[in-house]
Scaffold this motif. Structure first.
Motif, PDB file in Angstrom:
ATOM      1  N   SER A 168       0.820  -1.214   0.000  1.00 22.90           N
ATOM      2  CA  SER A 168       0.000   0.000   0.000  1.00 22.90           C
ATOM      3  C   SER A 168       0.851   1.259   0.000  1.00 22.90           C
ATOM      4  O   SER A 168       0.483   2.268  -0.618  1.00 22.90           O
ATOM      5  CB  SER A 168      -0.942  -0.011   1.213  1.00 22.90           C
ATOM      6  OG  SER A 168      -0.209  -0.084   2.427  1.00 22.90           O
ATOM      7  N   ALA A 171       2.267   1.622  -3.525  1.00 18.66           N
ATOM      8  CA  ALA A 171       1.163   2.028  -4.404  1.00 18.66           C
ATOM      9  C   ALA A 171       0.824   3.503  -4.204  1.00 18.66           C
ATOM     10  O   ALA A 171       0.440   4.198  -5.157  1.00 18.66           O
ATOM     11  CB  ALA A 171      -0.066   1.165  -4.145  1.00 18.66           C
ATOM     12  N   SER A 178      -5.001   8.505  -5.020  1.00 19.52           N
ATOM     13  CA  SER A 178      -5.936   7.415  -4.729  1.00 19.52           C
ATOM     14  C   SER A 178      -6.324   7.399  -3.247  1.00 19.52           C
ATOM     15  O   SER A 178      -5.480   7.116  -2.386  1.00 19.52           O
ATOM     16  CB  SER A 178      -5.327   6.077  -5.131  1.00 19.52           C
ATOM     17  OG  SER A 178      -6.169   5.006  -4.743  1.00 19.52           O
ATOM     18  N   ILE A 181      -6.130   3.663  -1.681  1.00 21.04           N
ATOM     19  CA  ILE A 181      -4.776   3.205  -1.357  1.00 21.04           C
ATOM     20  C   ILE A 181      -4.283   3.841  -0.063  1.00 21.04           C
ATOM     21  O   ILE A 181      -3.701   3.174   0.796  1.00 21.04           O
ATOM     22  CB  ILE A 181      -3.824   3.526  -2.529  1.00 21.04           C
ATOM     23  CG1 ILE A 181      -4.089   2.571  -3.692  1.00 21.04           C
ATOM     24  CG2 ILE A 181      -2.367   3.430  -2.091  1.00 21.04           C
ATOM     25  CD1 ILE A 181      -3.254   2.848  -4.911  1.00 21.04           C
ATOM     26  N   CYS A 184      -6.095   2.196   2.721  1.00 22.75           N
ATOM     27  CA  CYS A 184      -5.580   0.845   2.925  1.00 22.75           C
ATOM     28  C   CYS A 184      -4.282   0.863   3.720  1.00 22.75           C
ATOM     29  O   CYS A 184      -4.046  -0.002   4.567  1.00 22.75           O
ATOM     30  CB  CYS A 184      -5.370   0.162   1.573  1.00 22.75           C
ATOM     31  SG  CYS A 184      -4.705  -1.515   1.672  1.00 22.75           S
ATOM     32  N   SER A 185      -3.438   1.855   3.461  1.00 26.59           N
ATOM     33  CA  SER A 185      -2.187   1.979   4.201  1.00 26.59           C
ATOM     34  C   SER A 185      -2.445   2.192   5.689  1.00 26.59           C
ATOM     35  O   SER A 185      -1.815   1.555   6.544  1.00 26.59           O
ATOM     36  CB  SER A 185      -1.368   3.139   3.634  1.00 26.59           C
ATOM     37  OG  SER A 185      -0.158   3.295   4.355  1.00 26.59           O
TER      38      SER A 185
END
Length: 274
Positions: A168, A171, A178, A181, A184-185
């Motif tokens: 993540s 990305a 995003s 992303i 998600c991190s």
């Protein structure tokens, strides 16, 4: 080998940073979705800017304190024995290497943000953070302390969560706008912190599975069935943590959208659906 404090201390750092990352990501997106950018660290608003870099100070100071504990306190300053690194504390030295990487990340980010000596873009800071997670991944995957049985299974799940942190973060450098992303991190860091705590309470605390016990720093199970039951319990624990974090994220997003939502938030969602 391990201890309750040895898992709880880094767990606290990851948990605090992860929760703050999740909330900041959600708040920045609902406040101005079109201007959203991925951030590897999140400034604290208000207070006349005095606490803007608090997260970086928490990472840098926390990693340094834990580094001193692993490198100096745990081996009782006996770094070398007979001219070589103290073989009884190789795991502490390995942990020190991991913590050194997070300390370097925090220090580099502070220099980049507060001085003109190292003006790095956000993508570069993401890759530096990913490097620190890579060091952590390699540490737990190629550990000098052989993790076997139930202890090994808990550390295997930890390695998977660290891998998610790496993916993540990288990305985020590649897709700097995003929101999923960046979110998600934050979720991955939060889960890693929670799993450190879960490992501490299960293997070195009051929640040891039936049929398993701590002997001389190692986890020993009476039978294969007891070990398998402990692994099944670990799966349920991880699922429960994932479910709880996702519920927290959804609740946080709903609260932030209601309290701080930008007027363009709804129109942006409609345009995406169309």
């Amino acid at each position: 080998m391990g201890s309750f404090k040895g898992h709880a201390l880094p767990g606290t750092l990851f948990l605090v940073v992860g929760l703050w990352h999740v909330w900041s990501c959600v708040f920045r997106h609902v406040s101005n979705p079109k201007a959203f950018r991925v951030r590897v660290w999140s400034p604290v608003p208000g207070f006349e800017g005095k606490l803007k870099h608090l997260e970086l100070y928490v990472i840098t100071v926390g990693a340094f304190i834990d580094l001193c504990i692993e490198l100096l306190y745990s081996p009782h300053l006996k770094l070398f024995v007979n001219g070589v690194l103290n073989p009884a504390h190789m795991n502490d030295f390995e942990h020190s290497g991991m913590l050194l990487m997070f300390f370097i990340f925090g220090l580099v980010a502070l220099l980049s943000e507060k001085t003109s000596f190292l003006p790095l873009p956000e993508g570069a800071l993401c890759l530096i953070a990913a490097t620190a997670f890579c060091a952590e991944y390699l540490l737990f995957y190629f550990h000098s302390t052989t993790h076997k049985g139930l202890e090994g299974y808990y550390h295997l799940l930890l390695v998977l969560l660290i891998g998610l942190c790496i993916a993540s973060t990288v990305a985020g450098a590649l897709l700097p706008t995003s929101f999923p992303i960046d979110l998600c991190s934050g979720i991955a860091i939060t889960l890693q912190g929670l799993w450190f705590y879960q490992t501490a309470f299960t293997l070195y605390g009051p929640s040891m599975p039936d049929g398993c016990q701590l002997k001389g720093g190692d986890i020993a199970c009476n039978s294969v069935e007891s070990e398998a039951r402990g692994e099944y319990l670990a799966n349920i624990q991880l699922f429960s943590l994932v479910l709880g974090v996702l519920a927290l994220v959804v609740g946080s997003y709903g609260f932030a959208a209601r309290q701080f939502g930008h007027s363009e938030l709804r129109s942006l969602r409609v345009s995406q659906e169309e």
